[in-house]
Write a protein that holds these residues in place. Structure first.
Motif, PDB file in Angstrom:
ATOM      1  N   UNK B  23     -12.648   8.439  16.275  1.00 37.38           N
ATOM      2  CA  UNK B  23     -12.468   8.331  14.823  1.00 37.38           C
ATOM      3  C   UNK B  23     -13.047   7.007  14.326  1.00 37.38           C
ATOM      4  N   UNK B  24     -12.836   5.946  15.087  1.00 35.92           N
ATOM      5  CA  UNK B  24     -13.423   4.656  14.697  1.00 35.92           C
ATOM      6  C   UNK B  24     -14.943   4.769  14.622  1.00 35.92           C
ATOM      7  N   UNK B  25     -15.518   5.404  15.623  1.00 37.55           N
ATOM      8  CA  UNK B  25     -16.971   5.584  15.632  1.00 37.55           C
ATOM      9  C   UNK B  25     -17.416   6.376  14.392  1.00 37.55           C
ATOM     10  N   UNK B  26     -16.661   7.401  14.063  1.00 37.30           N
ATOM     11  CA  UNK B  26     -16.996   8.228  12.894  1.00 37.30           C
ATOM     12  C   UNK B  26     -16.885   7.417  11.606  1.00 37.30           C
ATOM     13  N   UNK B  27     -15.848   6.595  11.514  1.00 36.23           N
ATOM     14  CA  UNK B  27     -15.672   5.761  10.315  1.00 36.23           C
ATOM     15  C   UNK B  27     -16.802   4.741  10.218  1.00 36.23           C
ATOM     16  N   UNK B  28     -17.091   4.060  11.329  1.00 36.83           N
ATOM     17  CA  UNK B  28     -18.188   3.081  11.343  1.00 36.83           C
ATOM     18  C   UNK B  28     -19.504   3.734  10.910  1.00 36.83           C
ATOM     19  N   UNK B  29     -19.821   4.860  11.527  1.00 37.53           N
ATOM     20  CA  UNK B  29     -21.115   5.494  11.268  1.00 37.53           C
ATOM     21  C   UNK B  29     -21.172   6.104   9.869  1.00 37.53           C
ATOM     22  N   UNK B  30     -20.057   6.618   9.368  1.00 38.26           N
ATOM     23  CA  UNK B  30     -20.098   7.193   8.019  1.00 38.26           C
ATOM     24  C   UNK B  30     -20.288   6.077   6.995  1.00 38.26           C
ATOM     25  N   UNK B  31     -19.715   4.900   7.255  1.00 42.79           N
ATOM     26  CA  UNK B  31     -19.914   3.745   6.383  1.00 42.79           C
ATOM     27  C   UNK B  31     -21.375   3.310   6.394  1.00 42.79           C
ATOM     28  N   UNK B  32     -21.949   3.295   7.583  1.00 43.63           N
ATOM     29  CA  UNK B  32     -23.361   2.951   7.745  1.00 43.63           C
ATOM     30  C   UNK B  32     -24.249   3.969   7.008  1.00 43.63           C
ATOM     31  N   UNK B  33     -23.925   5.228   7.168  1.00 43.07           N
ATOM     32  CA  UNK B  33     -24.687   6.292   6.499  1.00 43.07           C
ATOM     33  C   UNK B  33     -24.599   6.142   4.984  1.00 43.07           C
ATOM     34  N   UNK B  34     -23.419   5.816   4.512  1.00 43.42           N
ATOM     35  CA  UNK B  34     -23.181   5.716   3.068  1.00 43.42           C
ATOM     36  C   UNK B  34     -23.895   4.518   2.467  1.00 43.42           C
ATOM     37  N   UNK B  43     -25.751  12.097  10.777  1.00 41.47           N
ATOM     38  CA  UNK B  43     -25.781  13.273  11.647  1.00 41.47           C
ATOM     39  C   UNK B  43     -24.838  13.104  12.849  1.00 41.47           C
ATOM     40  N   UNK B  44     -24.742  11.874  13.345  1.00 38.26           N
ATOM     41  CA  UNK B  44     -23.862  11.637  14.503  1.00 38.26           C
ATOM     42  C   UNK B  44     -22.394  11.892  14.141  1.00 38.26           C
ATOM     43  N   UNK B  46     -21.362  14.020  11.791  1.00 39.18           N
ATOM     44  CA  UNK B  46     -21.220  15.464  11.582  1.00 39.18           C
ATOM     45  C   UNK B  46     -21.154  16.178  12.938  1.00 39.18           C
ATOM     46  N   UNK B  47     -22.060  15.813  13.845  1.00 42.41           N
ATOM     47  CA  UNK B  47     -22.065  16.434  15.171  1.00 42.41           C
ATOM     48  C   UNK B  47     -20.815  16.055  15.971  1.00 42.41           C
ATOM     49  N   UNK B  48     -20.384  14.799  15.822  1.00 44.43           N
ATOM     50  CA  UNK B  48     -19.259  14.305  16.624  1.00 44.43           C
ATOM     51  C   UNK B  48     -17.911  14.879  16.234  1.00 44.43           C
ATOM     52  N   UNK B  49     -17.844  15.493  15.055  1.00 48.45           N
ATOM     53  CA  UNK B  49     -16.541  15.985  14.594  1.00 48.45           C
ATOM     54  C   UNK B  49     -15.988  17.079  15.502  1.00 48.45           C
ATOM     55  N   UNK B  50     -16.881  17.813  16.132  1.00 50.75           N
ATOM     56  CA  UNK B  50     -16.450  18.875  17.055  1.00 50.75           C
ATOM     57  C   UNK B  50     -15.632  18.285  18.211  1.00 50.75           C
ATOM     58  N   UNK B  51     -16.074  17.134  18.697  1.00 53.95           N
ATOM     59  CA  UNK B  51     -15.358  16.483  19.804  1.00 53.95           C
ATOM     60  C   UNK B  51     -13.949  16.071  19.352  1.00 53.95           C
ATOM     61  N   UNK B  52     -13.871  15.550  18.137  1.00 50.56           N
ATOM     62  CA  UNK B  52     -12.557  15.126  17.617  1.00 50.56           C
ATOM     63  C   UNK B  52     -11.633  16.337  17.482  1.00 50.56           C
ATOM     64  N   UNK B  53     -12.176  17.428  16.964  1.00 51.99           N
ATOM     65  CA  UNK B  53     -11.380  18.648  16.826  1.00 51.99           C
ATOM     66  C   UNK B  53     -10.907  19.143  18.193  1.00 51.99           C
TER      67      UNK B  53
END
Lengths: 226, 226
Positions: B23-34, B43-44, B46-53
């Protein structure tokens, strides 16, 4: 021991039924507040949210006690675990209805959404009223058929939600920026109410069939920010 | 039996740690994307969400098995129940980060928020990166002090979120309607990420102290649609 367990499980089921009914009331009244600028209805949702929160808290306490004292297995365990998760889902639905009611209270005596958006929000409201009825009935009867209908029909709400974006983006839109914000956020709250109903339906399916709902595709697939 | 139980509980704790890190990785990368219109980062997420689920699903399965086979009580039971709830909270945080990433992907090579909003969203991003670090550390060390800091500091994010509304409502706002929608919804997603971190902090407090976090005031107090 078994008799006590069944009684305690029955108490949890009764509280969950009450919670679903309280959430239905909140959904009905928030829709009324939104579409008909009904201040009393708005206030009733805001005040009533405390009861919904208290029910969640009580259900989780009861479930933890049940797990500690009775060590349920198989179907009973599924029911206890799912009850905790259902309670959290209903609590969140109460919050979302409250957000809609708060918006209606803020803009009273006007509706937070402009006249040109009323028809669309009325349709979303009708859909959610139907879903709230279904949720109460599904839960009371542990009815997997109703659960399936809730899951399948959610596309309708997603479609209506999508239309909120097309509406405000269209050149014909004449609302203010505040109204645009309200349309977008209230639309989102209503869409999320539908998502949570789907989530509740999956948990009831799990109780009835033992099929794990967490293996299902994502609840909140699209962001629909366009 | 106790040895097996401890091993199984350790496996759940490890998976929860992995989930918090994902989740930290997703937050970091979504901030970077934004903020930096980074398509690869988007994209990382979006793709990584499957692993979290998948981690959520696995943690809940493990917890249900633990409850069935080991019948934990007292602190162990608190840990198992809280682990299930934490997993659901983290799963939701992954969804929210994904929504932000999807918005960034949609508007690439532009940012979904206009230049005038960049500074505010950078501040929200920095806050969430800090919160994500804290969440990982809080969980790894079962640290109630960090949990308390997450809970207390959430006001900062709420303030920033509130400023998103003042910004778009101000006469000086020059963004398009689509940008207004994105600012409002992405702002909401970021605020909700903070709320969920608070919720995770309350669950860790519950594990450590036995104090029931569901008795706390509401997580999602304000709608801030104005």
């Amino acid at each position: 021991m078994r008799v006590i367990f069944n009684e305690e499980l029955k108490a949890v089921a009764d509280d969950l039924d009450h919670m679903a009914q309280a959430v239905r009331k909140a959904i009905n009244a928030s829709g009324e507040a939104l579409v008909n600028a009904d201040l009393e209805a708005a206030q009733s949702v805001i005040d009533g949210d405390i009861e919904i929160d208290a029910l969640e808290s009580s259900i989780i306490d009861q479930c933890v006690r049940l797990l500690a004292k009775q060590s349920p297995v198989a179907t009973d365990l599924r029911v206890v675990v799912s009850s905790m998760r259902l309670a959290s889902t209903f609590e969140r639905m109460g919050d979302l209805a409250r957000h809609i009611a708060e918006a209606a209270r803020r803009t009273y005596p006007l509706s937070p959404v402009p006249p040109e958006a009323q028809d669309l929000f009325s349709q979303m409201r009708d859909f959610l009223d139907m879903t709230a009825d279904r949720t109460v009935n599904m839960l009371a009867d542990r009815d997997a058929d109703i659960a399936e209908r809730i899951i399948l029909d959610d596309d309708t709400l997603d479609n209506l939600h999508h239309q909120t974006f097309s509406m405000v983006l269209d050149d014909s839109w004449t609302g203010t920026k505040q109204q645009l914000i309200d349309v977008v956020l209230i639309g989102r709250f209503m869409e999320r109410l539908g998502d949570h109903a789907v989530s509740a339906a999956r948990r009831v399916t799990y109780i009835v069939s033992g099929f794990d709902p967490s293996k299902e595709p994502q609840r909140d697939e699209g962001t629909d920010i366009s």
